[in-house]
Design a protein around this motif. Structure first.
Motif, PDB file in Angstrom:
ATOM      1  N   LEU A 144      56.441  38.103  44.479  1.00 35.54           N
ATOM      2  CA  LEU A 144      56.521  39.279  45.347  1.00 35.54           C
ATOM      3  C   LEU A 144      57.869  39.971  45.175  1.00 35.54           C
ATOM      4  CD1 LEU A 144      55.826  41.187  47.675  1.00 35.54           C
ATOM      5  CD2 LEU A 144      56.495  39.388  49.271  1.00 35.54           C
ATOM      6  N   LEU A 145      58.949  39.194  45.208  1.00 33.74           N
ATOM      7  CA  LEU A 145      60.282  39.781  45.045  1.00 33.74           C
ATOM      8  C   LEU A 145      60.404  40.471  43.691  1.00 33.74           C
ATOM      9  CD1 LEU A 145      62.449  36.896  46.568  1.00 33.74           C
ATOM     10  CD2 LEU A 145      61.905  39.089  47.635  1.00 33.74           C
ATOM     11  N   ASP A 146      59.887  39.826  42.652  1.00 32.43           N
ATOM     12  CA  ASP A 146      59.945  40.431  41.323  1.00 32.43           C
ATOM     13  C   ASP A 146      59.164  41.737  41.268  1.00 32.43           C
ATOM     14  OD1 ASP A 146      61.545  38.422  40.319  1.00 32.43           O
ATOM     15  OD2 ASP A 146      59.891  37.295  39.402  1.00 32.43           O
ATOM     16  N   SER A 147      58.067  41.818  42.036  1.00 30.92           N
ATOM     17  CA  SER A 147      57.229  43.023  42.012  1.00 30.92           C
ATOM     18  C   SER A 147      57.929  44.234  42.627  1.00 30.92           C
ATOM     19  CB  SER A 147      55.919  42.760  42.760  1.00 30.92           C
ATOM     20  OG  SER A 147      56.126  42.743  44.177  1.00 30.92           O
ATOM     21  N   LEU A 148      59.016  43.998  43.342  1.00 29.20           N
ATOM     22  CA  LEU A 148      59.730  45.094  43.998  1.00 29.20           C
ATOM     23  C   LEU A 148      60.699  45.804  43.051  1.00 29.20           C
ATOM     24  CD1 LEU A 148      60.594  43.290  47.388  1.00 29.20           C
ATOM     25  CD2 LEU A 148      58.557  44.633  46.812  1.00 29.20           C
ATOM     26  N   ASP A 149      60.840  45.262  41.828  1.00 30.94           N
ATOM     27  CA  ASP A 149      61.748  45.844  40.825  1.00 30.94           C
ATOM     28  C   ASP A 149      63.171  45.964  41.356  1.00 30.94           C
ATOM     29  OD1 ASP A 149      59.792  46.116  38.831  1.00 30.94           O
ATOM     30  OD2 ASP A 149      59.103  48.007  39.704  1.00 30.94           O
ATOM     31  N   LEU A 150      63.673  44.878  41.914  1.00 29.26           N
ATOM     32  CA  LEU A 150      65.016  44.871  42.475  1.00 29.26           C
ATOM     33  C   LEU A 150      66.057  44.794  41.351  1.00 29.26           C
ATOM     34  CD1 LEU A 150      64.464  42.194  45.285  1.00 29.26           C
ATOM     35  CD2 LEU A 150      64.146  44.678  45.434  1.00 29.26           C
ATOM     36  N   PRO A 151      67.195  45.439  41.520  1.00 23.44           N
ATOM     37  CA  PRO A 151      68.267  45.312  40.529  1.00 23.44           C
ATOM     38  C   PRO A 151      68.762  43.865  40.442  1.00 23.44           C
ATOM     39  CG  PRO A 151      68.679  47.144  42.033  1.00 23.44           C
ATOM     40  CD  PRO A 151      67.546  46.360  42.611  1.00 23.44           C
ATOM     41  N   ALA A 152      69.266  43.473  39.289  1.00 27.53           N
ATOM     42  CA  ALA A 152      69.825  42.137  39.124  1.00 27.53           C
ATOM     43  C   ALA A 152      70.937  41.912  40.146  1.00 27.53           C
ATOM     44  CB  ALA A 152      70.382  41.974  37.708  1.00 27.53           C
ATOM     45  N   GLY A 153      70.962  40.711  40.733  1.00 35.89           N
ATOM     46  CA  GLY A 153      72.002  40.395  41.708  1.00 35.89           C
ATOM     47  C   GLY A 153      71.738  40.914  43.108  1.00 35.89           C
ATOM     48  N   SER A 154      70.542  41.421  43.357  1.00 36.67           N
ATOM     49  CA  SER A 154      70.218  41.959  44.682  1.00 36.67           C
ATOM     50  C   SER A 154      70.313  40.881  45.753  1.00 36.67           C
ATOM     51  CB  SER A 154      68.806  42.550  44.690  1.00 36.67           C
ATOM     52  OG  SER A 154      68.763  43.749  43.954  1.00 36.67           O
ATOM     53  N   ARG A 155      70.788  41.284  46.925  1.00 37.63           N
ATOM     54  CA  ARG A 155      70.868  40.374  48.059  1.00 37.63           C
ATOM     55  C   ARG A 155      69.602  40.465  48.910  1.00 37.63           C
ATOM     56  NH1 ARG A 155      74.107  42.989  45.380  1.00 37.63           N
ATOM     57  NH2 ARG A 155      74.548  44.515  47.008  1.00 37.63           N
ATOM     58  N   VAL A 156      69.187  39.297  49.410  1.00 38.69           N
ATOM     59  CA  VAL A 156      68.056  39.210  50.333  1.00 38.69           C
ATOM     60  C   VAL A 156      68.594  38.643  51.640  1.00 38.69           C
ATOM     61  CG1 VAL A 156      65.786  38.214  50.766  1.00 38.69           C
ATOM     62  CG2 VAL A 156      66.440  38.852  48.420  1.00 38.69           C
ATOM     63  N   ALA A 157      68.697  39.488  52.662  1.00 38.08           N
ATOM     64  CA  ALA A 157      69.252  39.079  53.957  1.00 38.08           C
ATOM     65  C   ALA A 157      68.127  38.586  54.857  1.00 38.08           C
ATOM     66  CB  ALA A 157      69.985  40.246  54.613  1.00 38.08           C
ATOM     67  N   VAL A 158      68.341  37.428  55.486  1.00 40.00           N
ATOM     68  CA  VAL A 158      67.272  36.798  56.264  1.00 40.00           C
ATOM     69  C   VAL A 158      67.783  36.376  57.636  1.00 40.00           C
ATOM     70  CG1 VAL A 158      65.635  34.887  56.353  1.00 40.00           C
ATOM     71  CG2 VAL A 158      66.178  35.950  54.144  1.00 40.00           C
ATOM     72  N   GLN A 159      67.129  36.886  58.677  1.00 37.32           N
ATOM     73  CA  GLN A 159      67.379  36.420  60.046  1.00 37.32           C
ATOM     74  C   GLN A 159      66.022  36.119  60.678  1.00 37.32           C
ATOM     75  OE1 GLN A 159      68.219  38.823  63.490  1.00 37.32           O
ATOM     76  NE2 GLN A 159      70.062  37.651  63.975  1.00 37.32           N
ATOM     77  N   THR A 160      65.609  34.868  60.568  1.00 36.99           N
ATOM     78  CA  THR A 160      64.335  34.445  61.141  1.00 36.99           C
ATOM     79  C   THR A 160      64.535  33.133  61.884  1.00 36.99           C
ATOM     80  OG1 THR A 160      63.718  33.146  59.196  1.00 36.99           O
ATOM     81  CG2 THR A 160      63.061  35.462  59.210  1.00 36.99           C
ATOM     82  N   GLU A 161      63.577  32.785  62.712  1.00 37.54           N
ATOM     83  CA  GLU A 161      63.606  31.479  63.355  1.00 37.54           C
ATOM     84  C   GLU A 161      63.359  30.402  62.299  1.00 37.54           C
ATOM     85  OE1 GLU A 161      64.539  31.071  66.421  1.00 37.54           O
ATOM     86  OE2 GLU A 161      64.591  33.227  66.815  1.00 37.54           O
ATOM     87  N   LYS A 162      63.772  29.183  62.596  1.00 38.45           N
ATOM     88  CA  LYS A 162      63.597  28.095  61.648  1.00 38.45           C
ATOM     89  C   LYS A 162      62.114  27.786  61.458  1.00 38.45           C
ATOM     90  CE  LYS A 162      64.789  23.261  60.722  1.00 38.45           C
ATOM     91  NZ  LYS A 162      65.400  22.017  61.232  1.00 38.45           N
ATOM     92  N   SER A 163      61.728  27.663  60.200  1.00 36.08           N
ATOM     93  CA  SER A 163      60.362  27.251  59.856  1.00 36.08           C
ATOM     94  C   SER A 163      60.377  26.755  58.424  1.00 36.08           C
ATOM     95  CB  SER A 163      59.382  28.427  59.986  1.00 36.08           C
ATOM     96  OG  SER A 163      59.656  29.415  59.008  1.00 36.08           O
ATOM     97  N   VAL A 164      59.356  26.023  58.047  1.00 31.45           N
ATOM     98  CA  VAL A 164      59.252  25.586  56.654  1.00 31.45           C
ATOM     99  C   VAL A 164      59.139  26.805  55.747  1.00 31.45           C
ATOM    100  CG1 VAL A 164      57.868  24.294  54.985  1.00 31.45           C
ATOM    101  CG2 VAL A 164      58.226  23.378  57.284  1.00 31.45           C
ATOM    102  N   GLU A 165      58.416  27.827  56.206  1.00 32.38           N
ATOM    103  CA  GLU A 165      58.257  29.037  55.398  1.00 32.38           C
ATOM    104  C   GLU A 165      59.596  29.735  55.168  1.00 32.38           C
ATOM    105  OE1 GLU A 165      54.579  27.568  56.196  1.00 32.38           O
ATOM    106  OE2 GLU A 165      56.082  28.051  57.727  1.00 32.38           O
ATOM    107  N   ALA A 166      60.507  29.658  56.135  1.00 32.08           N
ATOM    108  CA  ALA A 166      61.844  30.232  55.939  1.00 32.08           C
ATOM    109  C   ALA A 166      62.592  29.466  54.848  1.00 32.08           C
ATOM    110  CB  ALA A 166      62.621  30.207  57.246  1.00 32.08           C
ATOM    111  N   LEU A 167      62.426  28.143  54.806  1.00 32.14           N
ATOM    112  CA  LEU A 167      63.024  27.356  53.726  1.00 32.14           C
ATOM    113  C   LEU A 167      62.410  27.743  52.380  1.00 32.14           C
ATOM    114  CD1 LEU A 167      64.846  24.985  52.772  1.00 32.14           C
ATOM    115  CD2 LEU A 167      62.870  23.498  53.132  1.00 32.14           C
TER     116      LEU A 167
END
Length: 516
Positions: free
Chosen positions: A51-74
C-alpha cells in the motif's frame, strides 16, 4: 553481493521455521486469545508495505503514526521498515499544538491516526500539505487496513544500507521544543543483536508485552528482542496488574518501567509461585527505587535486571543476566554493553577516576547504536557531540572500580515521571503563555508511584489572580497528560541566586514531601 541491511530483513530471517506457529497472542480486550502466526506477520506487513509503495512516495519519506496500541500498529511499523520508509511514532497523549509542531518539523508524507481523532489531526496534516492521512483503530478497523487488504500479500523487502534512516524519535528539548533523534537500520539492528546475547533470548521464550509502542522501550527493545529471537509475545494493549500476573505462569520474560513494578507489588497474587516459570524481569526508562528492587526479590525470588538507554542510543548498559558475569546490583545500571564505549568526564572533559565508588561526572557514549544526529538541527547535533565523536548524554553518574555504572542525576533538569521524559523548559513555555502568568518554574519531586511527580510554581502578572487548578485544566487541553503538573503553586516570586538564576533545588527541597 552486498547483503540487505534493512532491519526488517534481519527480523524476517529469524522468524520461526514453522511459519504457522503462534508469534503473538492477544492477552486482553474483547479479542483476547486471538493469535497471529509468523505467516500472518509476513503477509500483513507485505500488504501494508505494498500500500505504501502504491502511493509513489519519495525515497526517505516519513510516516507519522499516533494510534492506540495494537498488534496492527506494530505491523504498520514493520511494514514501514519493510518498504524502506522512515517511521515516526508519536505519543498517544500528544495534543494538537504538539502534533502541529511534529508534523511541521518532520514533514511526513503519510499520517496514520486513530479514527476518533481523524477530524482534527487530518486538518493539521492537510494544512501542512501532508498528501495522505489514514486511520487505524484498536479493533482492526480503519482506512489503512481497508486499503491494505486489497494489496498483494508478498513484497520484496526494500534494499537499505546500515546508515539509512529507519526511525525518528522526538525527544523533548531543554530549550522547549522537541528534537527528532535519527536512528538508522544499523543503529537498531546492532543494538537488538547485542541484547539478544546479553539477555539470553531464546526461541522458546514468551515475552509479556505490556509497554506502549511509541518509544524505545516497547517498540524497539521489547518487540525487536522477541522478533529477532523468533520468540512468542503475549500482547497487552493496556497494562492491568492483575491480568499480567495471571499470565506470568505462561511467560518467561517481562519488561516494565518502575511504575509497573510498583503496581504489581500492590497485588496479593504476586507470589514466587506465580513467577516460577519466569527467567527474567527487566526494568528501565526511569530509576528503580532500591526499596522496589528489594521488595521484588523478597516477594518473587527474582532479581530485577536494570539497564540504561536513551532515545538517541537505544540501550547502553545492562546489569548482568548470567551469574558468572557478576551480581545484579540495585541502584546501578550495570556495565556498558559490548561495543558500547562509555566514559565519565569532569567539566573540563578529563576522565573521572573509577577507584572505589567512582567519581561523579558527565556520561558520554559512542558505538554502533548511537544516532547520527537530530533531524534538521545540525548545530544542535554538533553541540551534543564532542570533537572526538562521543555523544554527551546529559546524564551525570559514576563508574566504580568493578565497572558498574550508576546514574546519579541529570544535568539538563530532565524529570522522569512514570517512565516518560518531561523537560521543564517545555512545560514552562506552555505555562508562561497562559493569561496572567508572569513566569514559572517546573521541577520534579519524589512520588511513590511515578518515581517523580511534576509540579510547578507560577508567579502572577501584576493585578492578575491565578488558581493552580485552573492552570492545570488549561494545560490538559494543550499538552500530553504525563507532562501536566500534578500540582501548581502560586507564589509572589521564584527563589534566585546572585546571578538571577532560578534556584530549582530550593523548590525541590521545599516540596520534597508533597507526595509523602
Amino acid at each position: 553481493m552486498t547483503p540487505n541491511a534493512n532491519l526488517f530483513a534481519a527480523l524476517r530471517a529469524n522468524f520461526s521455521d514453522d511459519l504457522d506457529a503462534c508469534a503473538i497472542e492477544l492477552a486482553d480486550g474483547p479479542d483476547a486469545g486471538q493469535r497471529y502466526s509468523w505467516r500472518d506477520i509476513d503477509r500483513a506487513t507485505a500488504m501494508i508495505a505494498n500500500l505504501l509503495d502504491s502511493l509513489d512516495l519519495p525515497a526517505g519519506s516519513r510516516v507519522a503514526v499516533q494510534t492506540e496500541k495494537s498488534v496492527e500498529a506494530l505491523l504498520l511499523y514493520l511494514a514501514v521498515l519493510r518498504a524502506g520508509y522512515v517511521y515516526l511514532p508519536l505519543n498517544t497523549g500528544y495534543q494538537a499544538a504538539e502534533l502541529e509542531y511534529f508534523i511541521g518539523n518532520a514533514e511526513p508524507a503519510v499520517v496514520v491516526c486513530a479514527g476518533k481523532h481523524f477530524g482534527w489531526i487530518s486538518k493539521l496534516a492537510f494544512q501542512a500539505k501532508v498528501p495522505w492521512v489514514f486511520t487505524l483503530n484498536e479493533d482492526r478497523s480503519g482506512t489503512l487496513l481497508d486499503r491494505a487488504v486489497q494489496m498483494p500479500d508478498t513484497h520484496q523487502v526494500a534494499a537499505k544500507q546500515p546508515d539509512d534512516l529507519a526511525a525518528i524519535l522526538y525527544t523533548s528539548g531543554t530549550t522547549g521544543r522537541s528534537k527528532g533523534a535519527m536512528l538508522s537500520h544499523g543503529n537498531l539492528l546492532s543494538n537488538a543483536e547485542v541484547l539478544r546475547h546479553a539477555w539470553g533470548w531464546r526461541a522458546d521464550d514468551v515475552l509479556i508485552h505490556a509497554l506502549p509502542i511509541f518509544h524505545v522501550h516497547g517498540l524497539f527493545v521489547a518487540s525487536h528482542g522477541a522478533l529477532l529471537a523468533g520468540a512468542r509475545m503475549l500482547w497487552f494493549n493496556r497494562f492491568e496488574p492483575r491480568a499480567v500476573i495471571a499470565r506470568l505462569p505462561d511467560a518467561t520474560l517481562f519488561m516494565g518501567v518502575p511504575t509497573l513494578y510498583v503496581r504489581l507489588l500492590e497485588q496479593a497474587t504476586l507470589t514466587a509461585e506465580a513467577c516460577a516459570r519466569m527467567r527474567l524481569f527487566i526494568s528501565g526508562s526511569a530509576p528503580l527505587l532500591i526499596e522496589t528492587f528489594q521488595e521484588w526479590q523478597r516477594r518473587t525470588g527474582h532479581t530485577i535486571l536494570e539497564r540504561y538507554g536513551m532515545s538517541e542510543t537505544v540501550m547502553l548498559t545492562s546489569n548482568p543476566y548470567r551469574a558468572e558475569d557478576g551480581p545484579r546490583r540495585g541502584g546501578t545500571v550495570g556495565f556498558p554493553l559490548p561495543g558500547v564505549g562509555l566514559r565519565v568526564v569532569d567539566d573540563a572533559g578529563a576522565p573521572c577516576p573509577s577507584t572505589g565508588e567512582g567519581e561523579i561526572g558527565h556520561i558520554q557514549v559512542r558505538g554502533p547504536n548511537v544516532f547520527s544526529g537530530y533531524w534538521r538541527m545540525p548545530e544542535k547535533t554538533k553541540e551534543e557531540f564532542t570533537p572526538d565523536g562521543w555523544f554527551k548524554t546529559g546524564d551525570v553518574g559514576r563508574r566504580d572500580e568493578q565497572g558498574y555504572v550508576t546514574i546519579v542525576g541529570r544535568s539538563k533538569d530532565l524529570i522522569i515521571s512514570g517512565g516518560y521524559n518531561v523537560y521543564p523548559a517545555e512545560i514552562e513555555g506552555w505555562l508562561n503563555e497562559l493569561p496572567g502568568v508572569a513566569e514559572s518554574a517546573v521541577v520534579g519531586v519524589p512520588h511513590p508511584d511515578f518515581g517523580e511527580g511534576v509540579i510547578a510554581v507560577v508567579v502572577p502578572r501584576a493585578g492578575a489572580t491565578l488558581d493552580g487548578t485552573t492552570l492545570i485544566a488549561a494545560l490538559k487541553d494543550r499538552i500530553a497528560g504525563f507532562k501536566v503538573p500534578k500540582r501548581v503553586f502560586v507564589d509572589t516570586e521564584l527563589p534566585r541566586n546572585a546571578m538571577g538564576k532560578v534556584q530549582k533545588n530550593l523548590l525541590r527541597e521545599r516540596h520534597r514531601a508533597l507526595f509523602g
